[in-house]
Scaffold this motif. Structure first.
Motif, mmCIF file in Angstrom:
data_model
loop_
_atom_site.group_PDB
_atom_site.id
_atom_site.type_symbol
_atom_site.label_atom_id
_atom_site.label_comp_id
_atom_site.label_asym_id
_atom_site.label_seq_id
_atom_site.Cartn_x
_atom_site.Cartn_y
_atom_site.Cartn_z
ATOM 1 N N LEU A 191 -57.451 -33.181 1.055
ATOM 2 C CA LEU A 191 -57.783 -33.769 1.351
ATOM 3 C C LEU A 191 -57.003 -35.208 1.619
ATOM 4 N N THR A 192 -55.508 -34.541 0.324
ATOM 5 C CA THR A 192 -54.279 -35.647 -0.409
ATOM 6 C C THR A 192 -53.258 -35.699 0.508
ATOM 7 N N ARG A 193 -53.125 -35.318 2.222
ATOM 8 C CA ARG A 193 -52.169 -34.732 3.131
ATOM 9 C C ARG A 193 -51.808 -36.279 3.146
ATOM 10 N N ASP A 194 -52.323 -37.700 3.445
ATOM 11 C CA ASP A 194 -52.101 -38.860 3.546
ATOM 12 C C ASP A 194 -51.075 -39.831 2.870
ATOM 13 N N PHE A 195 -51.286 -39.214 1.535
ATOM 14 C CA PHE A 195 -50.721 -39.514 -0.386
ATOM 15 C C PHE A 195 -49.394 -38.761 -0.684
ATOM 16 N N PRO A 196 -48.714 -38.410 0.867
ATOM 17 C CA PRO A 196 -47.551 -37.563 0.527
ATOM 18 C C PRO A 196 -47.173 -37.498 -0.954
ATOM 19 N N THR A 216 -35.767 -30.875 7.294
ATOM 20 C CA THR A 216 -35.149 -31.777 6.889
ATOM 21 C C THR A 216 -36.738 -32.985 8.097
ATOM 22 N N ASP A 217 -37.658 -32.539 8.617
ATOM 23 C CA ASP A 217 -38.578 -33.647 9.115
ATOM 24 C C ASP A 217 -39.584 -34.163 8.511
ATOM 25 N N GLU A 218 -39.593 -33.943 6.822
ATOM 26 C CA GLU A 218 -40.340 -34.210 5.690
ATOM 27 C C GLU A 218 -40.109 -35.017 4.988
ATOM 28 N N ILE A 219 -41.149 -36.379 5.324
ATOM 29 C CA ILE A 219 -40.063 -37.036 3.748
ATOM 30 C C ILE A 219 -40.542 -37.009 2.805
ATOM 31 N N ASN A 220 -39.858 -37.403 1.643
ATOM 32 C CA ASN A 220 -39.979 -37.238 0.083
ATOM 33 C C ASN A 220 -40.431 -36.113 -0.182
ATOM 34 N N VAL A 221 -39.985 -34.831 0.657
ATOM 35 C CA VAL A 221 -39.690 -33.333 -0.318
ATOM 36 C C VAL A 221 -38.876 -33.279 -1.774
ATOM 37 N N LEU A 222 -39.932 -32.622 -2.182
ATOM 38 C CA LEU A 222 -39.076 -32.164 -3.672
ATOM 39 C C LEU A 222 -38.193 -31.206 -3.450
ATOM 40 N N THR A 223 -36.848 -30.531 -4.487
ATOM 41 C CA THR A 223 -36.230 -29.058 -4.524
ATOM 42 C C THR A 223 -36.476 -28.653 -5.279
ATOM 43 N N PRO A 224 -36.178 -27.363 -5.243
ATOM 44 C CA PRO A 224 -37.049 -25.961 -5.466
ATOM 45 C C PRO A 224 -37.185 -26.347 -7.408
ATOM 46 N N MET A 225 -36.407 -27.023 -7.268
ATOM 47 C CA MET A 225 -35.797 -26.588 -9.198
ATOM 48 C C MET A 225 -36.677 -27.532 -9.558
ATOM 49 N N GLN A 226 -36.432 -29.279 -8.737
ATOM 50 C CA GLN A 226 -37.716 -30.558 -9.620
ATOM 51 C C GLN A 226 -39.240 -29.738 -9.090
ATOM 52 N N GLY A 227 -39.464 -29.064 -7.479
ATOM 53 C CA GLY A 227 -40.840 -27.939 -7.865
ATOM 54 C C GLY A 227 -41.210 -27.699 -8.655
ATOM 55 N N ALA A 228 -40.510 -26.824 -9.203
ATOM 56 C CA ALA A 228 -40.783 -26.169 -10.095
ATOM 57 C C ALA A 228 -40.732 -26.639 -11.880
ATOM 58 N N GLY A 229 -39.820 -27.714 -11.775
ATOM 59 C CA GLY A 229 -40.368 -28.627 -13.390
ATOM 60 C C GLY A 229 -41.377 -28.854 -12.658
ATOM 61 N N ILE A 230 -42.172 -29.930 -12.379
ATOM 62 C CA ILE A 230 -43.435 -30.048 -11.913
ATOM 63 C C ILE A 230 -44.380 -29.266 -12.375
#
Length: 251
Positions: A191-196, A216-230
């Motif tokens: 339900l939070t898809r509208d708040f990327p 490249t079509d996504e905005i505010n994407v994270l790198t794999p390392m950033q995603g892993a860290g979070i």
């Protein structure tokens, strides 16, 4: 009370690992999750073969079941920490292992030992099935990219399992923990898809970038390392809170 020696910690880890591997519900959950993953992989592959298969990646199709596969690992984590409360076995555990923080920490470590190979096998099996069925039509990914993404998928499922185990330790009951976690992953988060911008910092969304190639079509994407860290940060926070409360509570 003095801190346990390294030899005692090794024994505690062995005891926690032994409890997990001899728990029937753990193997039933893993077996059911593996079968479900293959069924979903077959379904997504069938859709890919009927559609524009030439424009699709084997990895994208093979890992399409991850959104559902994580449910099995959520259940796995909750069962690992809640099972001892069902019949009051936790009191026996704390009698033999008085170091509560060490006991819960080693339980999570033992759970990780079981989860890592299981997660890798399940993620790889879906990709392998898709590759077998679509190797002549779909876009093939280089082997090094495939390995990195499979390791990312393994890491995400492991973090999800450990976070779920921490939530299970907080609730100490299987049903409330399941309701909260499944409700979050399958109801609240979508339900939070509208708040990327905010959603990218949630544990499941951040973990998504651990195993999905950047788009490249996504905005505010994270790198794999950033995603892993979070994702790891969320996991460590909940484990820490669970340990602190576990040390203050009665059994």
């Amino acid at each position: 009370m003095s801190f346990p020696s390294s030899k005692e910690i090794t024994r505690i880890l062995g005891a926690e690992l032994d409890k997990l591997v001899t728990l029937p519900s753990i193997w039933l959950t893993l077996t059911g999750t593996f079968i479900l993953n293959l069924l979903l992989a077959a379904a997504f592959t069938s859709v890919g073969l009927q559609g524009a298969a030439g424009t699709q990646s084997i990895l994208n199709i093979g890992l399409a079941s991850m959104r559902y596969l994580q449910a099995g690992f959520i259940i796995l984590g909750i069962l690992a920490t809640c099972s001892e409360y069902t019949g009051g076995q936790i009191r026996t555990t704390l009698t033999t292992i008085p170091w509560r923080g060490v006991q819960l920490s080693t339980k999570h470590f033992a759970l990780a030992i079981i989860t890592i190979p299981a997660a890798f096998i399940m993620a790889a099996s879906g990709v392998l099935y898709t590759f077998t069925m679509m190797r002549d039509t779909a876009v093939v990914i280089e082997i090094d990219t495939m390995i990195k993404i499979l390791l990312g998928a393994t890491g995400y499922l492991t973090c999800t399992t450990l976070l779920s185990a921490a939530i299970g330790a907080l609730f100490r009951r299987t049903t409330p923990a399941l309701v909260v976690l499944l409700g979050y992953y399958f109801v609240v988060s979508p339900l939070t898809r509208d708040f990327p911008t905010i959603r990218n910092y949630f544990p499941d969304t951040a973990g998504y970038y651990m195993y999905m190639p950047p788009s490249t079509d996504e905005i505010n994407v994270l790198t794999p390392m950033q995603g892993a860290g979070i994702s790891m940060l969320w996991t460590l926070i909940f484990i820490t809170v669970a340990i602190v409360l576990f040390r203050k509570r009665d059994a």
